[in-house]
Design a protein around this motif. Structure first.
Motif, mmCIF file in Angstrom:
data_model
loop_
_atom_site.group_PDB
_atom_site.id
_atom_site.type_symbol
_atom_site.label_atom_id
_atom_site.label_comp_id
_atom_site.label_asym_id
_atom_site.label_seq_id
_atom_site.Cartn_x
_atom_site.Cartn_y
_atom_site.Cartn_z
ATOM 1 N N VAL A 1 34.833 9.836 23.276
ATOM 2 C CA VAL A 1 33.414 9.655 23.597
ATOM 3 C C VAL A 1 32.801 10.951 24.158
ATOM 4 C CG1 VAL A 1 31.763 8.255 24.921
ATOM 5 C CG2 VAL A 1 33.880 7.218 24.086
ATOM 6 N N SER B 1 39.935 8.271 37.912
ATOM 7 C CA SER B 1 40.458 9.491 38.532
ATOM 8 C C SER B 1 41.547 9.222 39.575
ATOM 9 C CB SER B 1 39.321 10.288 39.157
ATOM 10 O OG SER B 1 38.753 9.562 40.214
ATOM 11 N N GLY C 1 28.866 9.702 18.829
ATOM 12 C CA GLY C 1 27.458 10.046 19.088
ATOM 13 C C GLY C 1 26.488 9.385 18.115
ATOM 14 N N THR D 1 26.712 2.853 23.408
ATOM 15 C CA THR D 1 27.959 3.558 23.085
ATOM 16 C C THR D 1 29.115 2.571 22.890
ATOM 17 O OG1 THR D 1 27.170 5.511 24.243
ATOM 18 C CG2 THR D 1 29.532 5.393 23.834
ATOM 19 N N GLY E 1 38.264 6.294 31.965
ATOM 20 C CA GLY E 1 36.878 6.385 32.450
ATOM 21 C C GLY E 1 36.352 4.991 32.714
ATOM 22 N N MET F 1 40.581 17.240 27.747
ATOM 23 C CA MET F 1 41.538 16.870 28.795
ATOM 24 C C MET F 1 42.772 16.138 28.236
ATOM 25 S SD MET F 1 40.776 14.239 31.827
ATOM 26 C CE MET F 1 41.964 12.943 31.832
HETATM 27 P P1 NDP Z 1 31.047 9.480 34.108
HETATM 28 O O1 NDP Z 1 31.068 10.823 34.718
HETATM 29 O O2 NDP Z 1 30.043 8.482 34.542
HETATM 30 O O3 NDP Z 1 32.485 8.827 34.270
HETATM 31 C C1 NDP Z 1 33.658 9.549 34.059
HETATM 32 C C2 NDP Z 1 34.836 8.688 34.335
HETATM 33 O O4 NDP Z 1 36.012 9.457 34.103
HETATM 34 C C3 NDP Z 1 34.906 8.185 35.776
HETATM 35 O O5 NDP Z 1 35.239 6.830 35.790
HETATM 36 C C4 NDP Z 1 36.009 9.035 36.396
HETATM 37 O O6 NDP Z 1 36.763 8.362 37.380
HETATM 38 C C5 NDP Z 1 36.896 9.270 35.189
HETATM 39 N N1 NDP Z 1 37.735 10.451 35.377
HETATM 40 C C6 NDP Z 1 37.355 11.679 35.793
HETATM 41 N N2 NDP Z 1 38.421 12.496 35.851
HETATM 42 C C7 NDP Z 1 39.488 11.762 35.491
HETATM 43 C C8 NDP Z 1 40.869 12.029 35.387
HETATM 44 N N3 NDP Z 1 41.373 13.233 35.681
HETATM 45 N N4 NDP Z 1 41.693 11.032 34.987
HETATM 46 C C9 NDP Z 1 41.207 9.806 34.705
HETATM 47 N N5 NDP Z 1 39.900 9.495 34.794
HETATM 48 C C10 NDP Z 1 39.052 10.464 35.185
HETATM 49 O O7 NDP Z 1 30.968 9.731 32.541
HETATM 50 P P2 NDP Z 1 30.317 8.890 31.329
HETATM 51 O O8 NDP Z 1 31.127 7.670 31.040
HETATM 52 O O9 NDP Z 1 28.876 8.775 31.526
HETATM 53 O O10 NDP Z 1 30.544 9.953 30.152
HETATM 54 C C11 NDP Z 1 31.835 10.407 29.790
HETATM 55 C C12 NDP Z 1 31.693 11.422 28.672
HETATM 56 O O11 NDP Z 1 31.133 10.765 27.543
HETATM 57 C C13 NDP Z 1 30.758 12.586 28.968
HETATM 58 O O12 NDP Z 1 31.259 13.737 28.286
HETATM 59 C C14 NDP Z 1 29.455 12.178 28.339
HETATM 60 O O13 NDP Z 1 28.671 13.288 27.952
HETATM 61 C C15 NDP Z 1 29.954 11.433 27.128
HETATM 62 N N6 NDP Z 1 29.037 10.434 26.608
HETATM 63 C C16 NDP Z 1 28.875 10.397 25.259
HETATM 64 C C17 NDP Z 1 28.077 9.457 24.681
HETATM 65 C C18 NDP Z 1 27.976 9.426 23.205
HETATM 66 O O14 NDP Z 1 27.049 8.851 22.683
HETATM 67 N N7 NDP Z 1 28.930 10.004 22.479
HETATM 68 C C19 NDP Z 1 27.319 8.479 25.486
HETATM 69 C C20 NDP Z 1 27.631 8.534 26.895
HETATM 70 C C21 NDP Z 1 28.451 9.501 27.420
HETATM 71 P P3 NDP Z 1 36.102 7.891 38.804
HETATM 72 O O15 NDP Z 1 35.303 6.659 38.480
HETATM 73 O O16 NDP Z 1 37.277 7.613 39.632
HETATM 74 O O17 NDP Z 1 35.250 9.032 39.261
#
Ligand code: NDP
Length: 297
Positions: free
Chosen positions: A231, A192, A271, A139, A163, A216
């Motif tokens: 993403v 977060s 994607g 990605t 993230g 969001m």
């Molecule tokens: P994760 O759940 O592993 O990580 C999410 C991150 O977002 C964490 O670091 C979390 O913080 C942070 N976060 C959550 N809430 C908030 C907030 N309110 N404010 C700021 N930061 C926040 O997710 P992924 O990275 O695995 O995936 C993210 C998205 O991307 C998903 O929708 C997934 O489906 C998508 N995705 C898409 C791909 C593609 O090919 N297009 C490939 C991989 C993922 P904390 O660390 O503090 O919990």
């Protein structure tokens, strides 16, 4: 406003990769990826199928092995070790998430790093941080490739990544801070615990969002002219559609797009680029050049 069409770009990359596959065939090498799915999570099954289909379309052989969710950790490790030892397998991908009784870290560490086409092995992560040739997670690699091919330079720009996951947030930040023509950005990573997300997102020249929360990020979060890479893949109920749901990103497209100078759609943005980079990594692994080619030429 430029719509960053990852789908069209991925189709172009697939054509280029077909040529690389042809060259491998001429050398008597049949690029081959082995994909392991533990359990029957529908989303994971659909991801594995689309990865396998994309491989076959460019001429990469793919073997999909699906085992039950109660498969032991030892048995999963055995499968990985067999593929490590099989010279006909060039790329290994274990679809995440794994069932709770199997630690993903242990399985990833068991993969031969030169076959680790997801780029998640600690050795490859370390090489990426050091700026050494490696298999880059798909990605983040897809995001960099998308920006490069649209000629959107991040050089000296403020990139804000929302993230900090190990598969998207951290590696994309690590890529974009490289001292390189295609990178050289000033990067802020939010998560977060950020007390005032607006403070960061509004100062972004380029905003990369990988949070996993539907829509969001809204127009309120961004400034005029921002480049937005969304993403997120989120399924939300929508009774007006035949399937009863639709896929949206982490960015509210309707309010953000009018302010953006460029933005990725969901679906059809990051994607398809992710899959294109998986094919790229598999070909690189089959060429045996995973630790030789510069990160991005
Ligand atoms: P994760 O759940 O592993 O990580 C999410 C991150 O977002 C964490 O670091 C979390 O913080 C942070 N976060 C959550 N809430 C908030 C907030 N309110 N404010 C700021 N930061 C926040 O997710 P992924 O990275 O695995 O995936 C993210 C998205 O991307 C998903 O929708 C997934 O489906 C998508 N995705 C898409 C791909 C593609 O090919 N297009 C490939 C991989 C993922 P904390 O660390 O503090 O919990």
């Amino acid at each position: 406003m430029i719509l960053l069409d990852g789908k069209a770009l991925a189709a172009t990359i697939h054509k280029e990769l077909k040529v690389s596959v042809q060259q491998l065939h001429e050398r008597g090498i049949e690029p081959h990826i082995a994909l392991l799915l533990v359990g029957d999570n529908p989303a994971s099954l659909s991801y594995v199928r689309s990865k396998s289909r994309a491989c076959e379309q460019v001429g990469i052989r793919s073997t999909v092995l699906q085992v039950s969710a109660d498969t032991s950790r030892e048995d999963v490790l055995d499968i990985v070790r067999q593929w490590n030892d099989d010279p006909a397998v060039h790329g290994i991908l274990v679809q995440l998430p794994l069932p709770p009784h199997i630690a993903a870290e242990e399985i990833i560490e068991a993969i031969d790093p030169r076959k680790d086409v997801d780029g998640f092995h600690p050795v490859n992560v370390g090489r990426l941080v050091l700026g050494l040739p490696t298999l880059v997670p798909c990605t983040p690699a897809g995001i960099v490739e998308l920006l490069r091919r649209y000629d959107l330079s991040v050089h000296g720009k403020h990139v804000v990544v929302v993230g900090r996951s190990t598969i998207v947030g951290k590696p994309v930040a690590n890529l974009l801070i490289q001292k390189a023509r295609w990178a050289d950005a000033v990067v802020t990573i939010c998560h977060s615990a950020a007390d005032d997300l607006f403070r960061y997102t509004r100062s972004a020249d380029v905003l990369i969002v990988a949070v996993g929360r539907a829509e969001m990020i809204t127009g309120e979060h961004v400034r005029e002219g921002v480049i937005v890479i969304d993403v997120g893949i989120n399924r939300i109920d929508d009774p007006s559609t035949p399937k009863g749901y639709r896929i949206v990103g982490d960015v509210e497209f309707a309010s953000v797009a009018p302010k953006a100078s460029a933005i990725t759609p969901v679906p059809g943005g990051v994607g398809p680029m992710t899959i294109a980079m998986l094919l790229h990594n598999t070909i690189t692994a089959a060429e045996g050049t995973a630790w030789q080619k510069p990160l991005f030429p």
